[in-house]
Write a protein that holds these residues in place. Structure first.
Motif, PDB file in Angstrom:
ATOM      1  N   PHE A   1      29.022 -77.574 -40.177  1.00 38.04           N
ATOM      2  CA  PHE A   1      28.946 -79.029 -40.141  1.00 38.04           C
ATOM      3  C   PHE A   1      30.208 -79.547 -39.466  1.00 38.04           C
ATOM      4  N   ARG A   2      30.184 -80.784 -39.010  1.00 36.07           N
ATOM      5  CA  ARG A   2      31.381 -81.331 -38.394  1.00 36.07           C
ATOM      6  C   ARG A   2      31.518 -82.803 -38.730  1.00 36.07           C
ATOM      7  N   GLN A   3      32.748 -83.255 -38.682  1.00 35.04           N
ATOM      8  CA  GLN A   3      33.024 -84.634 -39.044  1.00 35.04           C
ATOM      9  C   GLN A   3      34.228 -85.141 -38.267  1.00 35.04           C
ATOM     10  N   ALA A   4      34.053 -86.284 -37.649  1.00 32.54           N
ATOM     11  CA  ALA A   4      35.153 -86.960 -36.979  1.00 32.54           C
ATOM     12  C   ALA A   4      35.718 -88.015 -37.921  1.00 32.54           C
ATOM     13  N   PRO A   5      36.980 -88.379 -37.749  1.00 29.97           N
ATOM     14  CA  PRO A   5      37.577 -89.402 -38.619  1.00 29.97           C
ATOM     15  C   PRO A   5      36.768 -90.690 -38.613  1.00 29.97           C
ATOM     16  N   GLY A   6      36.453 -91.181 -39.796  1.00 33.88           N
ATOM     17  CA  GLY A   6      35.724 -92.428 -39.898  1.00 33.88           C
ATOM     18  C   GLY A   6      34.228 -92.320 -39.675  1.00 33.88           C
ATOM     19  N   LYS A   7      33.743 -91.105 -39.455  1.00 33.48           N
ATOM     20  CA  LYS A   7      32.313 -90.916 -39.225  1.00 33.48           C
ATOM     21  C   LYS A   7      31.717 -90.042 -40.315  1.00 33.48           C
ATOM     22  N   GLU A   8      30.394 -90.069 -40.418  1.00 32.76           N
ATOM     23  CA  GLU A   8      29.706 -89.241 -41.388  1.00 32.76           C
ATOM     24  C   GLU A   8      29.698 -87.784 -40.942  1.00 32.76           C
ATOM     25  N   ARG A   9      29.703 -86.899 -41.930  1.00 33.99           N
ATOM     26  CA  ARG A   9      29.589 -85.476 -41.618  1.00 33.99           C
ATOM     27  C   ARG A   9      28.173 -85.196 -41.114  1.00 33.99           C
ATOM     28  N   GLU A  10      28.071 -84.373 -40.106  1.00 36.00           N
ATOM     29  CA  GLU A  10      26.767 -84.073 -39.528  1.00 36.00           C
ATOM     30  C   GLU A  10      26.530 -82.571 -39.455  1.00 36.00           C
ATOM     31  N   VAL A  11      25.255 -82.232 -39.481  1.00 35.46           N
ATOM     32  CA  VAL A  11      24.868 -80.831 -39.363  1.00 35.46           C
ATOM     33  C   VAL A  11      25.064 -80.359 -37.931  1.00 35.46           C
TER      34      VAL A  11
ATOM     35  N   ASN B   1      29.772 -72.687 -26.707  1.00 36.19           N
ATOM     36  CA  ASN B   1      29.950 -72.611 -25.259  1.00 36.19           C
ATOM     37  C   ASN B   1      29.735 -73.984 -24.630  1.00 36.19           C
ATOM     38  N   SER B   2      30.174 -74.118 -23.404  1.00 37.06           N
ATOM     39  CA  SER B   2      30.005 -75.375 -22.651  1.00 37.06           C
ATOM     40  C   SER B   2      30.457 -76.566 -23.492  1.00 37.06           C
ATOM     41  N   LEU B   3      31.627 -76.443 -24.051  1.00 37.41           N
ATOM     42  CA  LEU B   3      32.113 -77.488 -24.953  1.00 37.41           C
ATOM     43  C   LEU B   3      32.359 -78.796 -24.212  1.00 37.41           C
ATOM     44  N   LYS B   4      32.115 -79.878 -24.922  1.00 42.12           N
ATOM     45  CA  LYS B   4      32.274 -81.222 -24.392  1.00 42.12           C
ATOM     46  C   LYS B   4      33.300 -81.980 -25.233  1.00 42.12           C
ATOM     47  N   PRO B   5      33.930 -82.985 -24.666  1.00 44.04           N
ATOM     48  CA  PRO B   5      34.888 -83.767 -25.467  1.00 44.04           C
ATOM     49  C   PRO B   5      34.269 -84.320 -26.748  1.00 44.04           C
ATOM     50  N   GLU B   6      32.992 -84.655 -26.706  1.00 42.94           N
ATOM     51  CA  GLU B   6      32.337 -85.192 -27.910  1.00 42.94           C
ATOM     52  C   GLU B   6      32.118 -84.144 -28.993  1.00 42.94           C
ATOM     53  N   ASP B   7      32.423 -82.877 -28.710  1.00 43.12           N
ATOM     54  CA  ASP B   7      32.372 -81.840 -29.746  1.00 43.12           C
ATOM     55  C   ASP B   7      33.669 -81.805 -30.560  1.00 43.12           C
ATOM     56  N   THR B   8      34.629 -82.594 -30.182  1.00 40.62           N
ATOM     57  CA  THR B   8      35.894 -82.655 -30.914  1.00 40.62           C
ATOM     58  C   THR B   8      35.646 -83.159 -32.332  1.00 40.62           C
ATOM     59  N   ASP B   9      35.989 -82.349 -33.323  1.00 40.98           N
ATOM     60  CA  ASP B   9      35.707 -82.679 -34.718  1.00 40.98           C
ATOM     61  C   ASP B   9      36.429 -81.678 -35.618  1.00 40.98           C
ATOM     62  N   LEU B  10      36.374 -81.964 -36.904  1.00 45.29           N
ATOM     63  CA  LEU B  10      36.739 -80.999 -37.930  1.00 45.29           C
ATOM     64  C   LEU B  10      35.459 -80.266 -38.320  1.00 45.29           C
TER      65      LEU B  10
END
Length: 131
Positions: free
Chosen positions: A37-47, A84-93
């Motif tokens: 799962f991943r979560q960005a600051p201030g956003k909901e955790r997502e699968v 693979n093929s990581l994008k800036p929007e994949d930045t998360d915890l």
């Protein structure tokens, strides 16, 4: 109890790859479904992705299909997320989580956040993708 420890996060350029690992200790890991799962600051955790206890089923979020691969090695009590093929929007915890109830994988998704009915969680590893 199951203890989960994630590793492998870091800084990578867009288009690059990272492999996250989740090491489990405690109860028998091979009966647990495992998810990332991943979560960005201030956003909901997502699968991101989920794999069944015996690896016969997987689920991927649409945003990562074709780029990420979830796997597990029950003999080693580990799970992994190849990105693979990581994008800036994949930045998360990124978190590893596990649950022993062997649901249909879609059930975890339908339950929704923040815990998706997963009983055990690691503390997370940070992935940063630069543009």
């Amino acid at each position: 109890q199951v203890q989960l420890v994630e590793s492998g996060g870091g800084l990578v350029q867009a288009g690059g790859s990272l492999r996250l690992s989740c090491a489990a200790s405690g109860r028998t890991f091979n009966i647990f479904d495992v998810g990332w799962f991943r979560q960005a600051p201030g956003k909901e955790r997502e699968v991101v992705a989920i794999i069944s206890w015996n690896s016969d089923k997987t689920y991927y979020a649409d945003s990562v299909k074709g780029r990420f691969t979830i796997s597990r090695d029950n003999a080693e009590n580990t799970a992994a997320l190849q990105m693979n093929s990581l994008k800036p929007e994949d930045t998360d915890l990124y978190y590893c989580a596990a649950d022993p109830r062997a649901y249909d994988l879609g059930t975890y998704v339908r339950v929704g956040g923040p815990d998706y009915d997963m009983d055990y969680w690691g503390k997370g590893t940070t992935v940063t993708v630069s543009s």
